[in-house]
Write an enzyme that holds these catalytic residues in place. Structure first.
Site, PDB file in Angstrom:
ATOM      1  N   ASP A  69       0.767  -1.037   0.003  1.00 20.24           N
ATOM      2  CA  ASP A  69      -0.118  -0.236   0.080  1.00 20.24           C
ATOM      3  C   ASP A  69       0.888   1.302   0.079  1.00 20.24           C
ATOM      4  O   ASP A  69       0.227   2.508  -0.205  1.00 20.24           O
ATOM      5  CB  ASP A  69      -0.878  -0.039   1.224  1.00 20.24           C
ATOM      6  CG  ASP A  69      -0.476  -0.006   2.511  1.00 20.24           C
ATOM      7  OD1 ASP A  69       0.858  -0.286   2.432  1.00 20.24           O
ATOM      8  OD2 ASP A  69      -1.179  -0.181   3.341  1.00 20.24           O
ATOM      9  N   SER A  70       2.186   1.112   0.090  1.00 22.94           N
ATOM     10  CA  SER A  70       3.106   2.079  -0.187  1.00 22.94           C
ATOM     11  C   SER A  70       3.004   2.498  -1.716  1.00 22.94           C
ATOM     12  O   SER A  70       3.287   3.733  -1.942  1.00 22.94           O
ATOM     13  CB  SER A  70       4.663   1.953  -0.108  1.00 22.94           C
ATOM     14  OG  SER A  70       4.726   0.659  -0.668  1.00 22.94           O
ATOM     15  N   ASP A 108      -0.935  -6.235  -0.373  1.00 25.32           N
ATOM     16  CA  ASP A 108      -1.160  -5.303   0.691  1.00 25.32           C
ATOM     17  C   ASP A 108      -3.065  -5.192   0.701  1.00 25.32           C
ATOM     18  O   ASP A 108      -3.250  -4.602  -0.289  1.00 25.32           O
ATOM     19  CB  ASP A 108      -0.681  -4.068   0.997  1.00 25.32           C
ATOM     20  CG  ASP A 108       0.418  -4.028   1.959  1.00 25.32           C
ATOM     21  OD1 ASP A 108       0.221  -4.860   2.891  1.00 25.32           O
ATOM     22  OD2 ASP A 108       1.251  -3.118   2.099  1.00 25.32           O
ATOM     23  N   LYS A 138      -1.275  -9.534   3.035  1.00 22.52           N
ATOM     24  CA  LYS A 138      -0.912  -8.845   4.142  1.00 22.52           C
ATOM     25  C   LYS A 138      -1.921  -8.069   4.956  1.00 22.52           C
ATOM     26  O   LYS A 138      -2.510  -7.142   4.323  1.00 22.52           O
ATOM     27  CB  LYS A 138       0.490  -8.208   3.717  1.00 22.52           C
ATOM     28  CG  LYS A 138       1.362  -7.680   5.006  1.00 22.52           C
ATOM     29  CD  LYS A 138       2.424  -7.358   4.758  1.00 22.52           C
ATOM     30  CE  LYS A 138       2.566  -5.878   4.192  1.00 22.52           C
ATOM     31  NZ  LYS A 138       1.990  -4.673   5.144  1.00 22.52           N
ATOM     32  N   GLU A 140      -2.114  -5.756   8.651  1.00 22.44           N
ATOM     33  CA  GLU A 140      -1.484  -4.881   9.858  1.00 22.44           C
ATOM     34  C   GLU A 140      -2.012  -5.330  11.045  1.00 22.44           C
ATOM     35  O   GLU A 140      -3.462  -5.286  11.121  1.00 22.44           O
ATOM     36  CB  GLU A 140      -1.091  -3.393   9.520  1.00 22.44           C
ATOM     37  CG  GLU A 140      -0.436  -3.079   8.469  1.00 22.44           C
ATOM     38  CD  GLU A 140      -0.275  -1.698   8.294  1.00 22.44           C
ATOM     39  OE1 GLU A 140       0.458  -1.318   7.250  1.00 22.44           O
ATOM     40  OE2 GLU A 140      -0.728  -0.973   9.166  1.00 22.44           O
ATOM     41  N   GLU A 205       8.426  -4.197  11.360  1.00 26.75           N
ATOM     42  CA  GLU A 205       8.757  -3.373  10.815  1.00 26.75           C
ATOM     43  C   GLU A 205       9.153  -1.967  12.014  1.00 26.75           C
ATOM     44  O   GLU A 205       8.353  -2.111  12.883  1.00 26.75           O
ATOM     45  CB  GLU A 205       8.048  -2.558   9.928  1.00 26.75           C
ATOM     46  CG  GLU A 205       8.174  -0.906   9.483  1.00 26.75           C
ATOM     47  CD  GLU A 205       7.463  -0.408   8.163  1.00 26.75           C
ATOM     48  OE1 GLU A 205       7.749   0.622   7.874  1.00 26.75           O
ATOM     49  OE2 GLU A 205       6.500  -1.275   8.039  1.00 26.75           O
TER      50      GLU A 205
END
Length: 311
Positions: A69-70, A108, A138, A140, A205
């Site tokens: 998602d970056s 993501d 993925k 979070e 991270e």
């Protein structure tokens, strides 16, 4: 648009490229990553967001490609990752999947796509697998219930703990996490819970090296570090970061391997100058009429063509 047929130079047929090795033809799966951890073999991972870059990353032998998602920041120009949508992520995941033959493709799940009802989160994850070809998703945070639901739906899951960018507002910025004894214990407990729930790997991270080392040793599944020290089972960085294409100061953990922005800028400037000075295109870079068609065209137009042109 190029008139070159892509099939004329398909995968593995680039004369200037090294011949593919047997290693590069073995498809990476989630069980592959666990086996790599067992053997003590480091796992390599990068983000990628389109066909061209993911193809290069895949052909370079990277094990995991994360359609991160970056994307919101390095491709779409947003200030953080929160703005990117499911449809945008699906679009880019499809492009990446078309390019990849060996690497494990992970998508993501963007902010808001798994933060509500469990059924909606699973439905969104199914879209990434069914519509975009992702081989894992993925998420979070320590969302163990969701991990169990995704695992039950046959969707491999990668967890993400520590500095979780989708929590930027709660954290008050992008800050190193797990800096107190209590936070360290919580991080370890969360990692163990995610593994027990069925996560196939966990991204760590922005956590101290010592913390990542301990968590990595605790788990049977691999840890993938980004700003978490060298003892993780693997490492991931953002593609644009390692090539100096983010137009922002680099984090401490980023190593720049090339200055591609300088290469691109120089090439574009030289192109502009050539066009402005009429140095591009040259006669050799132009198409010409065959001799017979040339004579017929001259007669029809009643105007001779420039004699400097080639027939």
């Amino acid at each position: 648009m190029s008139l070159t047929n892509p099939s004329e130079q398909s995968r593995g047929e680039n004369r200037n490229a090294a011949a593919p090795t047997p290693f590069l033809t073995t498809k990476v799966t989630m069980p592959t990553l666990v086996e790599m951890k067992r053997q003590g073999k480091p796992i390599t991972a990068l983000t990628a967001y389109d066909y061209a870059t993911s193809r290069l990353v895949d052909e370079a032998g990277i094990d995991m490609i994360l359609v991160g998602d970056s994307l919101a920041m390095v491709v779409l120009g947003h200030d953080n990752t929160l703005s990117v949508t499911v449809d945008e992520m699906l679009h880019h995941t499809r492009a990446v999947r078309r390019a990849v033959r060996r690497a494990l493709v992970i998508a993501d799940m963007p902010f808001g796509s798994y933060h509500g009802k469990l059924s909606e989160a699973v439905s969104n994850a199914v879209r990434f697998v069914k519509e975009a070809g992702a081989e894992a998703v993925k998420i979070e945070g320590a969302r163990t219930e969701l991990v169990r639901a995704l695992t039950a739906a046959e969707i491999p899951v990668v967890g993400h703990l520590g500095l979780t960018p989708q929590s930027v507002h709660r954290m008050g910025g992008y800050r190193v996490q797990a800096k107190t004894a209590e936070a360290v214990l919580q991080l370890r407990a969360d990692a163990e819970a995610l593994a027990e729930a069925g996560a196939g790997a966990i991204v760590l991270e922005g956590v101290p090296r010592e913390v990542a080392t301990a968590v990595t040793a605790d788990l049977a599944i691999p840890t993938i570090g980004i700003g978490a020290g060298p003892e993780c089972d693997g490492q991931i960085l953002v593609f644009h970061d390692i090539l100096n294409m983010t137009f922002a100061p680099h984090a401490k953990f980023v190593r720049q391997y090339a200055d591609v922005s300088a290469v691109i800028r120089d090439a574009v400037e030289r192109y502009r100058e050539d066009v402005e000075h009429r140095a591009f295109p040259t006669d050799e870079e132009s198409y010409h009429l065959p001799a017979a068609a040339r004579k017929a065209a001259e007669a029809a137009l009643a105007t001779p063509f420039d004699s400097s042109d080639k027939a």
